[in-house]
Motif scaffolding. Structure first.
Motif, PDB file in Angstrom:
ATOM      1  N   GLU A 297       0.888  -1.209   0.059  1.00  0.00           N
ATOM      2  CA  GLU A 297       0.013  -0.061  -0.031  1.00  0.00           C
ATOM      3  C   GLU A 297       0.867   1.324  -0.031  1.00  0.00           C
ATOM      4  OE1 GLU A 297      -3.806   1.143   2.224  1.00  0.00           O
ATOM      5  OE2 GLU A 297      -2.058   1.500   3.617  1.00  0.00           O
ATOM      6  N   ALA A 298       0.670   2.033  -1.067  1.00  0.00           N
ATOM      7  CA  ALA A 298       1.360   3.233  -1.188  1.00  0.00           C
ATOM      8  C   ALA A 298       0.649   4.330  -0.350  1.00  0.00           C
ATOM      9  CB  ALA A 298       1.547   3.756  -2.491  1.00  0.00           C
ATOM     10  N   TYR A 299       1.747   5.152   0.580  1.00  0.00           N
ATOM     11  CA  TYR A 299       1.118   6.376   1.224  1.00  0.00           C
ATOM     12  C   TYR A 299       1.736   7.724   0.640  1.00  0.00           C
ATOM     13  CZ  TYR A 299       0.772   9.527   5.245  1.00  0.00           C
ATOM     14  OH  TYR A 299       0.234  10.677   6.019  1.00  0.00           O
ATOM     15  N   GLN A 300       0.987   8.501   0.346  1.00  0.00           N
ATOM     16  CA  GLN A 300       1.286   9.944   0.036  1.00  0.00           C
ATOM     17  C   GLN A 300       0.787  11.261   0.902  1.00  0.00           C
ATOM     18  OE1 GLN A 300       0.111  10.257  -4.029  1.00  0.00           O
ATOM     19  NE2 GLN A 300       1.734   8.638  -4.743  1.00  0.00           N
ATOM     20  N   GLU A 301       1.478  11.977   1.265  1.00  0.00           N
ATOM     21  CA  GLU A 301       0.979  13.116   1.896  1.00  0.00           C
ATOM     22  C   GLU A 301       1.616  14.387   1.245  1.00  0.00           C
ATOM     23  OE1 GLU A 301       0.857  13.646   6.806  1.00  0.00           O
ATOM     24  OE2 GLU A 301       3.069  13.680   5.919  1.00  0.00           O
ATOM     25  N   TYR A 302       0.676  15.232   1.057  1.00  0.00           N
ATOM     26  CA  TYR A 302       1.167  16.573   0.404  1.00  0.00           C
ATOM     27  C   TYR A 302       0.576  17.710   1.309  1.00  0.00           C
ATOM     28  CZ  TYR A 302       1.682  13.581  -3.878  1.00  0.00           C
ATOM     29  OH  TYR A 302       1.598  12.443  -4.625  1.00  0.00           O
ATOM     30  N   TYR A 303       1.430  18.539   1.343  1.00  0.00           N
ATOM     31  CA  TYR A 303       0.985  19.918   2.025  1.00  0.00           C
ATOM     32  C   TYR A 303       0.853  20.914   0.810  1.00  0.00           C
ATOM     33  CZ  TYR A 303       2.263  17.699   6.480  1.00  0.00           C
ATOM     34  OH  TYR A 303       2.194  17.145   7.500  1.00  0.00           O
ATOM     35  N   ILE A 304      -0.308  21.588   0.708  1.00  0.00           N
ATOM     36  CA  ILE A 304      -0.618  22.069  -0.679  1.00  0.00           C
ATOM     37  C   ILE A 304      -1.313  23.326  -0.297  1.00  0.00           C
ATOM     38  CG2 ILE A 304      -0.642  19.856  -2.002  1.00  0.00           C
ATOM     39  CD1 ILE A 304      -3.817  20.809  -2.147  1.00  0.00           C
ATOM     40  N   ARG A 305      -1.341  24.451  -1.229  1.00  0.00           N
ATOM     41  CA  ARG A 305      -2.057  25.492  -1.376  1.00  0.00           C
ATOM     42  C   ARG A 305      -2.387  25.910  -3.108  1.00  0.00           C
ATOM     43  NH1 ARG A 305       2.171  29.093   1.898  1.00  0.00           N
ATOM     44  NH2 ARG A 305       1.828  28.500   4.114  1.00  0.00           N
ATOM     45  N   HIS A 306      -3.187  26.536  -3.098  1.00  0.00           N
ATOM     46  CA  HIS A 306      -3.657  26.847  -4.463  1.00  0.00           C
ATOM     47  C   HIS A 306      -2.774  28.148  -5.107  1.00  0.00           C
ATOM     48  CE1 HIS A 306      -6.183  28.855  -7.773  1.00  0.00           C
ATOM     49  NE2 HIS A 306      -6.457  27.512  -7.892  1.00  0.00           N
ATOM     50  N   VAL A 307      -2.540  28.214  -6.269  1.00  0.00           N
ATOM     51  CA  VAL A 307      -1.354  29.163  -6.828  1.00  0.00           C
ATOM     52  C   VAL A 307      -1.622  30.678  -5.970  1.00  0.00           C
ATOM     53  CG1 VAL A 307      -0.898  28.024  -8.841  1.00  0.00           C
ATOM     54  CG2 VAL A 307      -2.646  29.299  -8.823  1.00  0.00           C
ATOM     55  N   ASP A 308      -2.924  30.884  -5.731  1.00  0.00           N
ATOM     56  CA  ASP A 308      -3.359  32.394  -5.237  1.00  0.00           C
ATOM     57  C   ASP A 308      -2.623  32.455  -3.715  1.00  0.00           C
ATOM     58  OD1 ASP A 308      -5.182  30.620  -3.979  1.00  0.00           O
ATOM     59  OD2 ASP A 308      -6.832  31.667  -5.004  1.00  0.00           O
ATOM     60  N   GLY A 309      -2.261  31.231  -3.140  1.00  0.00           N
ATOM     61  CA  GLY A 309      -1.756  31.406  -1.912  1.00  0.00           C
ATOM     62  C   GLY A 309      -2.729  30.843  -0.989  1.00  0.00           C
ATOM     63  N   SER A 310      -3.974  30.397  -1.293  1.00  0.00           N
ATOM     64  CA  SER A 310      -5.040  30.067  -0.319  1.00  0.00           C
ATOM     65  C   SER A 310      -5.030  28.472  -0.201  1.00  0.00           C
ATOM     66  CB  SER A 310      -6.360  30.535  -0.545  1.00  0.00           C
ATOM     67  OG  SER A 310      -6.876  30.046  -1.707  1.00  0.00           O
ATOM     68  N   PRO A 311      -5.437  28.066   1.087  1.00  0.00           N
ATOM     69  CA  PRO A 311      -5.499  26.501   1.289  1.00  0.00           C
ATOM     70  C   PRO A 311      -7.000  26.093   0.575  1.00  0.00           C
ATOM     71  CG  PRO A 311      -6.096  27.650   3.237  1.00  0.00           C
ATOM     72  CD  PRO A 311      -5.585  28.546   2.290  1.00  0.00           C
ATOM     73  N   VAL A 312      -7.523  24.913   0.563  1.00  0.00           N
ATOM     74  CA  VAL A 312      -8.600  24.514   0.014  1.00  0.00           C
ATOM     75  C   VAL A 312      -9.779  25.220   1.137  1.00  0.00           C
ATOM     76  CG1 VAL A 312     -10.433  22.637  -0.057  1.00  0.00           C
ATOM     77  CG2 VAL A 312      -7.957  22.263  -0.754  1.00  0.00           C
ATOM     78  N   ASN A 313     -10.609  25.847   0.686  1.00  0.00           N
ATOM     79  CA  ASN A 313     -11.362  26.928   1.499  1.00  0.00           C
ATOM     80  C   ASN A 313     -13.041  26.863   1.496  1.00  0.00           C
ATOM     81  OD1 ASN A 313     -11.978  27.917  -0.841  1.00  0.00           O
ATOM     82  ND2 ASN A 313     -10.616  29.811  -0.735  1.00  0.00           N
ATOM     83  N   SER A 314     -13.268  25.588   0.857  1.00  0.00           N
ATOM     84  CA  SER A 314     -14.702  25.129   0.738  1.00  0.00           C
ATOM     85  C   SER A 314     -15.118  23.832   0.891  1.00  0.00           C
ATOM     86  CB  SER A 314     -15.417  25.892  -0.303  1.00  0.00           C
ATOM     87  OG  SER A 314     -15.158  25.378  -1.776  1.00  0.00           O
ATOM     88  N   GLU A 315     -16.135  23.245   1.239  1.00  0.00           N
ATOM     89  CA  GLU A 315     -16.382  21.816   0.889  1.00  0.00           C
ATOM     90  C   GLU A 315     -16.414  21.359  -0.224  1.00  0.00           C
ATOM     91  OE1 GLU A 315     -17.167  17.935   1.906  1.00  0.00           O
ATOM     92  OE2 GLU A 315     -16.168  19.483   3.396  1.00  0.00           O
ATOM     93  N   ALA A 316     -17.226  22.307  -1.068  1.00  0.00           N
ATOM     94  CA  ALA A 316     -17.237  21.795  -2.768  1.00  0.00           C
ATOM     95  C   ALA A 316     -15.806  21.726  -3.426  1.00  0.00           C
ATOM     96  CB  ALA A 316     -18.040  23.067  -3.397  1.00  0.00           C
ATOM     97  N   GLU A 317     -14.776  22.491  -2.901  1.00  0.00           N
ATOM     98  CA  GLU A 317     -13.433  22.526  -3.584  1.00  0.00           C
ATOM     99  C   GLU A 317     -12.764  21.226  -2.861  1.00  0.00           C
ATOM    100  OE1 GLU A 317      -9.317  24.810  -3.569  1.00  0.00           O
ATOM    101  OE2 GLU A 317     -10.945  25.792  -2.452  1.00  0.00           O
ATOM    102  N   ARG A 318     -13.012  21.027  -1.533  1.00  0.00           N
ATOM    103  CA  ARG A 318     -12.461  19.839  -1.014  1.00  0.00           C
ATOM    104  C   ARG A 318     -13.123  18.468  -1.715  1.00  0.00           C
ATOM    105  NH1 ARG A 318     -12.794  15.869   2.940  1.00  0.00           N
ATOM    106  NH2 ARG A 318     -15.051  16.343   3.239  1.00  0.00           N
ATOM    107  N   GLN A 319     -14.286  18.442  -2.011  1.00  0.00           N
ATOM    108  CA  GLN A 319     -14.779  17.293  -2.586  1.00  0.00           C
ATOM    109  C   GLN A 319     -14.158  17.212  -4.015  1.00  0.00           C
ATOM    110  OE1 GLN A 319     -16.564  14.599  -1.296  1.00  0.00           O
ATOM    111  NE2 GLN A 319     -16.578  15.499   0.780  1.00  0.00           N
TER     112      GLN A 319
END
Length: 448
Positions: A297-319
């Protein structure tokens, strides 16, 4: 306006070259630091898309990335990869090692502008055809028949199907000259006829054909094409066993203003490329990542932001991030019995063999098509039209028709009965097989 855009791109390229001269990439390859893998470290000035470019180069060499640590916070980019060859061995071939140094190092051009890496590069060797549409029985047979009638020879191609959608990138040549097709009227006719085939009787989902004289990175284009085609949107009538889906989560780490994406699924080659490609093309920046694929089983962990500098900021975006990563992982997983074909290449081979598959009610879920030195060398995965394992008698019949020594079975019937790892609905967009150490890499948070 077009001139202004080109001038802007040229200025961007000159700036990238200047930064590169001031901060040349450094590549270190170490075969002593880890007992079971070669360690490759890349340090460079940072820019959006650089991670994908590095992973793409390693993946294109058919290397297996077993562990990786990635950090690109600020203006500097640092990656460490544990890699092996396909047999699980360290890299000892000096030719391969030197190619990696040249491709990733000071004299390389592995950080091209994003427009070049995803766009069309001029080529006189072949014409590139990109197809997207609804998958259905017999579709590839129709497509190959059109190309044969138009005196086109398929020399390389790759076909993916997922969630009732199909996408293909095909490289074709003129039957008479063996080179690219450049006549505008002929290209227009090819596009028109193929688009008609792709549309069929389906009025609810569109079809698209793009014909150009040039080349692209095939697998990246397939991801982009299927993403643009919204194959990640699951239809209500498509049943999916949740236990077969990749485990993808997205949570916000508010103290650091990151979104943390974790992926757990069965490991396979090119998994890292598929996920990084999707995050990049969705305009997310990977600041840090830990990758572990040493177990099944592979495990991947990413720490991301959108190119505009914001993290995922809504449930719709998360989904949407979850759905798109699931789709990216599922597209390449191959159901069914693995078959390999090797024979002398000839015009019409694709059409003939596709017809044999169709007549035997076979569905090809994925195919890789290459031509090397006049030989057609191909790999494809088959199930019956209902998505079930293929009957042994059917395979025997097909091998007799095509040639016992030409078509080889690389999986067994018991293997083909394993649960599918992708969408259960797939039809015959198949038969297209003619032509082509840091911190001991511990999975711990190091960003507090």
């Amino acid at each position: 306006m077009k001139g202004d855009m080109n001038s802007s791109w040229d200025m961007d390229d000159e700036y990238e070259k200047f930064i590169r001269r001031m901060n040349p990439p450094r590549v270190v390859i170490d075969n002593e630091a880890c007992k079971n893998a070669t360690v490759i470290r890349v340090d460079s000035a940072n820019k959006h898309g650089i991670l994908l470019e590095v992973v793409q180069i390693l993946t294109d060499l058919n290397l297996i990335i077993t562990k990786a640590y990635i950090s690109s916070d600020g203006g500097w980019f640092m990656d460490v990869f544990n890699v092996t060859d396909r047999d699980g061995n360290k890299l000892i071939d000096e030719g391969i090692l030197e190619y990696i140094r040249q491709s990733l190092g000071t004299d390389s051009n592995f950080i091209p502008s994003m427009r070049r890496s995803v766009g069309v590069e001029q080529s006189t060797d072949y014409t590139s055809i990109e197809l997207t549409g609804t998958d259905r029985p017999g579709l590839l047979s129709e497509v190959s028949a059109v190309l044969t009638n138009l005196k086109c020879n398929v020399v390389n191609a790759e076909v993916w199907t997922h969630n009732t959608r199909a996408a293909a990138v095909m490289h074709v040549t003129d039957e008479a000259t063996g080179s690219a097709i450049t006549d505008p009227d002929r290209l227009s006719k090819i596009k028109e006829l193929l688009c008609n085939v792709l549309k069929g009787n389906n009025k609810t989902r569109g079809a698209k054909t793009v014909v150009s004289v040039g080349s692209t990175h095939t697998e990246r284009r397939l991801h982009q094409m299927m993403f643009d085609d919204r194959d990640y949107e699951r239809s209500d009538h498509v049943a999916m066993d949740d236990t077969l889906r990749p485990n993808v989560t997205v949570d916000n780490w508010y103290d650091k203003d990151y979104s943390v994406v974790t992926v757990r699924c069965k490991d396979r080659p090119k998994l890292l490329f598929d996920t990084v490609c999707t995050l990049t093309d969705m305009q997310y920046v990977v600041f840090h990542a830990n990758i572990d694929a040493e177990s099944p089983e592979a495990y991947q962990e990413y720490y991301i932001r959108h190119v505009d500098g914001s993290p995922v900021n809504s449930e719709a975006e998360r989904q949407r991030v979850i759905q798109c990563l699931e789709a990216a992982i599922e597209r390449r997983v191959s159901e069914g019995l693995k078959l390999e074909l090797c024979t002398n290449d000839r015009v019409g081979l694709l059409s003939d063999v596709t017809r044999i598959f169709r007549e035997n009610s076979l569905s090809v879920t994925r195919a890789e098509v290459t031509t090397r030195g006049g030989k057609a060398i191909n790999t494809f995965y088959v199930r019956d039209a209902a998505g079930n394992p293929v009957d042994v008698k059917t395979i025997d019949s097909i091998r007799q028709a095509i040639g016992q020594t030409i078509l080889q079975v690389k999986g067994d019937s018991d293997h083909s009965k394993s649960p599918p790892q992708e969408s259960p609905i797939r039809f015959l967009f198949g038969g297209l097989f003619k032509s082509r150490s840091l911190y001991n890499f511990g999975l711990v948070r190091q960003y507090s």
